[in-house]
Design an enzyme around this catalytic site. Sequence first.
Site, PDB file in Angstrom:
ATOM      1  N   ASP A  46       1.707-100.028  63.507  1.00 17.79           N
ATOM      2  CA  ASP A  46       0.598 -99.671  62.621  1.00 17.79           C
ATOM      3  C   ASP A  46       0.878-100.085  61.177  1.00 17.79           C
ATOM      4  OD1 ASP A  46      -1.884 -98.749  61.862  1.00 17.79           O
ATOM      5  OD2 ASP A  46      -1.258 -96.654  61.682  1.00 17.79           O
ATOM      6  N   TRP A  96     -11.282-101.187  57.018  1.00 13.37           N
ATOM      7  CA  TRP A  96     -11.313 -99.930  56.276  1.00 13.37           C
ATOM      8  C   TRP A  96     -11.856-100.077  54.867  1.00 13.37           C
ATOM      9  CZ3 TRP A  96      -9.692 -95.080  58.012  1.00 13.37           C
ATOM     10  CH2 TRP A  96      -9.080 -95.049  59.271  1.00 13.37           C
TER      11      TRP A  96
END
Lengths: 565, 193
Positions: free
Chosen positions: A336, A275
């Site tokens: 996550d 990311w």
Amino acid sequence: MVKFATRALVAGAVALAIAGAAQAQEVKSATKYGNMNTVTQDLMNRSADDGNNFLHTNGNYQQTRFYPNKQINTANVSKLHPAWVFQTEVKDSLETSPIVVNGVMYVTTSFDHVYALNARTGEELWHYKQKLGPVSTYCCGPNNRGVAVYGDMVYLATLDAKLVALNAKTGAQVWSTDVADPELGYSETMAPTVINGKVLLGTNGGEYGIRGFVKAFDAKSGKLLWTFNTIPENSQGVWATTDATGRDMHRDIAAEKAAYAKNGDPYKTLGGGVWQNPSYDPATNRIFFVVGNPSPDLDGAVRPGDNLYTDSMVSIDLDTGKYSCHFQYIAHDVWDLDAVSPTVLVDVKDASGATVPGVLHAGKTGHIYVHNRKDCSLIRFSEAMVPQENMWVLPTKDGARMLPGANGGVEWSPIATDPSQGMAYAINLHQPMTYHVENAAYPSGKLWLGGAFKVIPTEEQWGNITAVNYNSGKIAWQVKTEQPMIGGILATAGGLVFTGEPNGTFEALDSATGAKLWSFQAGAGVNAPPSSYTVEGKQYVVVGAGGNAQIDAKRGNAIISFTVD
Amino acid sequence: MRIKSLIAATLAMAAVAAIAAPAARADDIEETAAVCSACHGEAGVPVDKSIPAIWGQNEGYLYLQLRDFKVGNRKNVNMSEIAAGMEKPVMKALAAYFSAKPWPNLQEPSAPHDVAVHAENINNSAGCKGCHLENWQGDSVTPRVGGQGIQYLRETMAQFRSGERANNPWMAALLKTYTDADIDALARYLAGY
């Protein structure tokens, strides 16, 4: 530092006559390193000491987010005021890191607009709108976190998974190349990084069953040079039962091994997005980045093994893209709680007290991890910056409560550092959530979480601004905020840190004590990393105020630059 | 309902014949779209409340739904048959055609305050706006749900929850954690938004 600031002032006095407002007008420019009309590699290499420009998403290749000018400091920050406000055309989630080169600022917005602005006045020089294709697959808002600059080009990565090069002086598109297939869940929200003629780019898609990567493209032509797959074909790893801090993750290793033997390696749809930007170590010519969660996020049954290199810090060679080393924080993550905040290269004390080249990463677990740069090994992890409860309870059908929530203790937000104090500064979230598991087959490019995570509406949420001594792992100070924090933070030689809150507050704190010295109400969520720069001898601090889709912070469309008279 | 279903099925059969041939040119798309309008409405207002508005819907979403009907990831007696013979260029052209139309006013009433609060609380917990965005307009492959028909919304969410609609496992997993009353509040709030 004093010496540097003086140099910056002198340089500023001879610098910069910005051309007027007309679109596509060329910009006359100068910096303290001479009459640079383009962004040279030399200028990029020196960015950590550059008190005029802000050349990288996180300030410099080391990603310290430490700006070396101290004209704005603890003594005068109370007089900080808006120098200008620029309104973009797009009122939506704003995560851009403003880049400033030779008095020109480049900012981006949601849906991949790019603006070039006069950094002294806020005047628009040009505006580029990416014509997005029909399929853009992104999980967490139509965000863009900024551009990279190099030579006479500006580089943008887009929601529909393209890499685009623009003429820095006109905004005209020079080339565009496909990075990956958006129909399979690939998208781009990160700013590229350019080093030695290579444009480096990761990918989103860990929520869609992609196979993640970092790619290098030729800066002049857009040609693909190499690809590093963040998921190797053999992703099983060492069947680790504890996380980086030694806590049991409650894996059923026997069941996983049986599933692995039966179904084979799940590498093709295992996720592992990247990311945020890599950091770069010129001494070893290696880059360091973190890899995100495995797909599907919450259901580990369909992906037995450690799921390498998800939830890991990874180092590879810049020229070849070949693997150098990695460290996995959480093997077989089903929460996550992955790795997204960008790495930072600083010298650190190892366990024996010796100073060694280090790497920092602020995890979604709420720890700052300190690594040895040589082999990626973990030296220490900090005290938890947010409450941790019930770790690592496995997700259930009805939902299991665990803290941190799935947005983590630190999200994608970059940290800042002040190496003179041995301090790292992070912004945190406290969002109690329940984790639910639900088995589902790979859905070909659709959201594939393997369940759901939900905020517990009856529990209080809040955030922190936290200073951590990375040589001891101890929290030096912590300031609570009324809402969870996403965005970023900047430290300066003026003894300050700047950050923003979802409620519109943009503030300056004393970096040594956490004392709040100044604040401003921006009218929309300040969920973007601040930058600083100097034009004509005057230092500015700039930040975007446009709110955030992921935490539903109030939207806006302002780029606000501040200075003192 | 039975009569409506029969009408729809008849239209679907006619549509299959019309759409089976390639139709990527502008003229052909107009012709093909006319078939769609038999159910989705001449002016964008569907002929039946269980049929979604597609005028002004997001292009990527429309394309992916046609793709999913074709390959069987989403099932509907009429749409599955219509999409079965459709090639990708036709799907994309239809998606572009309908997304460029203005969103219709379906005359759904605004939700009362208590219903709106109920729905907003669900959003705060589930993070719906993270994908459907601030004003429920969605983008690209995420549908606009604000102003969609209340009955279609209610039925669709129920179908996700039951597994009958299986082309978005995230929506299915999320909606399994909500009750009938929650779904009703969401449908009323979104339809009237």
